[in-house]
Design an enzyme around this catalytic site. Structure first.
Site, PDB file in Angstrom:
ATOM      1  N   GLU A 193      -3.737   4.615   3.073  1.00  0.00           N
ATOM      2  CA  GLU A 193      -2.815   3.827   2.280  1.00  0.00           C
ATOM      3  C   GLU A 193      -3.578   3.212   1.114  1.00  0.00           C
ATOM      4  OE1 GLU A 193      -2.375   1.169   6.297  1.00  0.00           O
ATOM      5  OE2 GLU A 193      -1.187   0.633   4.566  1.00  0.00           O
ATOM      6  N   THR A 199       0.854  -1.200   0.000  1.00  0.00           N
ATOM      7  CA  THR A 199       0.000   0.000   0.000  1.00  0.00           C
ATOM      8  C   THR A 199       0.883   1.240   0.000  1.00  0.00           C
ATOM      9  OG1 THR A 199      -0.045   0.038   2.423  1.00  0.00           O
ATOM     10  CG2 THR A 199      -1.860  -1.104   1.310  1.00  0.00           C
TER      11      THR A 199
HETATM   12  P1  ADP Z   1       5.133   0.748   3.422  1.00  0.00           P
HETATM   13  O1  ADP Z   1       4.777   0.228   4.778  1.00  0.00           O
HETATM   14  O2  ADP Z   1       6.437   1.500   3.359  1.00  0.00           O
HETATM   15  O3  ADP Z   1       3.990   1.521   2.781  1.00  0.00           O
HETATM   16  P2  ADP Z   1       4.337  -1.519   1.854  1.00  0.00           P
HETATM   17  O4  ADP Z   1       4.673  -2.898   2.200  1.00  0.00           O
HETATM   18  O5  ADP Z   1       2.935  -1.035   2.120  1.00  0.00           O
HETATM   19  O6  ADP Z   1       5.406  -0.546   2.519  1.00  0.00           O
HETATM   20  O7  ADP Z   1       4.675  -1.300   0.292  1.00  0.00           O
HETATM   21  C1  ADP Z   1       4.203  -0.106  -0.296  1.00  0.00           C
HETATM   22  C2  ADP Z   1       5.153   0.357  -1.392  1.00  0.00           C
HETATM   23  O8  ADP Z   1       5.187  -0.652  -2.407  1.00  0.00           O
HETATM   24  C3  ADP Z   1       4.600   1.588  -2.085  1.00  0.00           C
HETATM   25  O9  ADP Z   1       5.098   2.772  -1.466  1.00  0.00           O
HETATM   26  C4  ADP Z   1       5.134   1.462  -3.511  1.00  0.00           C
HETATM   27  O10 ADP Z   1       6.407   2.061  -3.586  1.00  0.00           O
HETATM   28  C5  ADP Z   1       5.294  -0.048  -3.701  1.00  0.00           C
HETATM   29  N1  ADP Z   1       4.260  -0.664  -4.543  1.00  0.00           N
HETATM   30  C6  ADP Z   1       4.526  -1.580  -5.504  1.00  0.00           C
HETATM   31  N2  ADP Z   1       3.422  -1.975  -6.116  1.00  0.00           N
HETATM   32  C7  ADP Z   1       2.393  -1.315  -5.517  1.00  0.00           C
HETATM   33  C8  ADP Z   1       0.990  -1.310  -5.715  1.00  0.00           C
HETATM   34  N3  ADP Z   1       0.407  -2.083  -6.656  1.00  0.00           N
HETATM   35  N4  ADP Z   1       0.220  -0.498  -4.939  1.00  0.00           N
HETATM   36  C9  ADP Z   1       0.779   0.264  -3.988  1.00  0.00           C
HETATM   37  N5  ADP Z   1       2.113   0.313  -3.734  1.00  0.00           N
HETATM   38  C10 ADP Z   1       2.918  -0.472  -4.506  1.00  0.00           C
HETATM   39  N1  RBF Z   2      -6.397  -2.890   8.737  1.00  0.00           N
HETATM   40  C1  RBF Z   2      -7.275  -3.204   9.748  1.00  0.00           C
HETATM   41  O1  RBF Z   2      -6.871  -3.248  10.913  1.00  0.00           O
HETATM   42  N2  RBF Z   2      -8.590  -3.488   9.493  1.00  0.00           N
HETATM   43  C2  RBF Z   2      -9.099  -3.496   8.239  1.00  0.00           C
HETATM   44  O2  RBF Z   2     -10.311  -3.737   8.051  1.00  0.00           O
HETATM   45  C3  RBF Z   2      -8.231  -3.196   7.151  1.00  0.00           C
HETATM   46  N3  RBF Z   2      -8.694  -3.223   5.879  1.00  0.00           N
HETATM   47  C4  RBF Z   2      -7.841  -2.932   4.856  1.00  0.00           C
HETATM   48  C5  RBF Z   2      -8.316  -2.971   3.536  1.00  0.00           C
HETATM   49  C6  RBF Z   2      -7.474  -2.695   2.471  1.00  0.00           C
HETATM   50  C7  RBF Z   2      -8.017  -2.752   1.066  1.00  0.00           C
HETATM   51  C8  RBF Z   2      -6.101  -2.378   2.714  1.00  0.00           C
HETATM   52  C9  RBF Z   2      -5.161  -2.084   1.577  1.00  0.00           C
HETATM   53  C10 RBF Z   2      -5.611  -2.315   4.021  1.00  0.00           C
HETATM   54  C11 RBF Z   2      -6.476  -2.600   5.106  1.00  0.00           C
HETATM   55  N4  RBF Z   2      -6.020  -2.571   6.414  1.00  0.00           N
HETATM   56  C12 RBF Z   2      -6.867  -2.883   7.454  1.00  0.00           C
HETATM   57  C13 RBF Z   2      -4.709  -1.976   6.735  1.00  0.00           C
HETATM   58  C14 RBF Z   2      -3.624  -3.025   6.884  1.00  0.00           C
HETATM   59  O3  RBF Z   2      -3.677  -3.520   8.207  1.00  0.00           O
HETATM   60  C15 RBF Z   2      -2.287  -2.265   6.623  1.00  0.00           C
HETATM   61  O4  RBF Z   2      -2.178  -2.067   5.230  1.00  0.00           O
HETATM   62  C16 RBF Z   2      -1.072  -3.038   7.081  1.00  0.00           C
HETATM   63  O5  RBF Z   2      -1.214  -3.342   8.435  1.00  0.00           O
HETATM   64  C17 RBF Z   2       0.172  -2.190   6.835  1.00  0.00           C
HETATM   65  O6  RBF Z   2       0.074  -0.961   7.499  1.00  0.00           O
HETATM   66 MG    MG Z   3       2.007   0.790   2.866  1.00  0.00          MG
END
Ligand code: ADP
Ligand code: RBF
Ligand code: MG
Length: 197
Positions: free
Chosen positions: A127, A63
């Protein structure tokens, strides 16, 4: 007494876990009216930030995190939860892109707007998971997001598997909701036709 009733027969509030299970058991496949209604579309833009770095990738759902300052419109208009819409990733002015041209197109997205436990829930985080296979990470790039609808509330998860399962359903609900004629926003002037520029 229906499982979704917030109180138990003895009048005590139903524990969240049971509500989560009953919510998860029968989720609708489409979210929102035939065409977006106010406060949608909500436009967000910001430079992609580092989160905790491990979070979503190991959920199989990376995300891209928006900066806090990009959220006032969202926080003022809606409650924490899971949303859908479109997003576009662009290099900053003068920045050379490491990505492929198609990575800069407008793609469907799902977005989690939640309280950030790291900041003792005094701040919200947004996110975005973009439904496209990017050729590389894009931290530090500019991201534009056009939010079109609400899918569900943030749920308290006891298991990672349950969260992963629900995120997969969120993605399906987003795509099924976005394919409707009233949701054609991919050529909205908010987005730039970067790959032609
Ligand atoms: P963080 O906790 O740093 O956000 P994540 O595990 O959520 O790390 O990974 C998010 C990062 O992955 C984004 O900042 C982006 O650089 C990269 N990324 C690659 N593909 C995607 C995607 N389809 N959607 C969102 N982020 C993506
Ligand atoms: N975190 C929660 O604690 N509860 C949720 O219902 C929840 N729904 C999510 C739905 C989507 C589509 C995404 C992308 C994330 C969601 N998350 C939720 C956040 C998730 O816990 C978080 O992306 C990871 O913990 C990294 O910060
Ligand atoms: Mg993220």
């Amino acid at each position: 007494m229906p499982a979704t009733h917030p109180h138990l027969p003895n009048g005590l509030p139903r524990p969240v876990q049971i509500q989560t299970q009953s919510f998860r058991a029968n989720r609708p496949s489409i979210a929102g009216p035939d065409t977006p209604e106010p406060p949608y579309p909500i436009l967000l833009e910001g430079v992609v930030q580092h989160g905790f770095g491990r979070g979503s990738k190991d959920l199989g759902c990376p995300t891209a995190n928006l900066p806090d300052e990009s959220l006032p419109d969202m926080v003022a208009a809606v409650k924490p939860g899971v949303y859908y819409g479109y997003a576009q990733v662009l290099p900053l002015e003068g920045q050379k892109s490491r990505l492929r041209p198609e990575d800069h197109q407008v793609w469907p997205m799902v977005m989690s707007l939640g309280w950030n436990p790291f900041y003792k829930n005094e701040r919200m985080t947004a996110e975005i998971h973009i439904m496209h296979e990017f050729s590389d990470d894009f931290y530090g790039y500019n991201m534009r997001a056009l939010v079109l609808g609400y899918i569900r509330p943030e749920l308290d998860y006891t298991s990672r598997e349950a969260l992963i399962e629900d995120i997969e359903i969120d993605k399906k609900v987003a795509l099924a909701s976005l394919v409707r004629p009233g949701y054609k926003y991919t050529s909205d002037p908010f987005f730039s036709n970067h790959d032609k520029a």
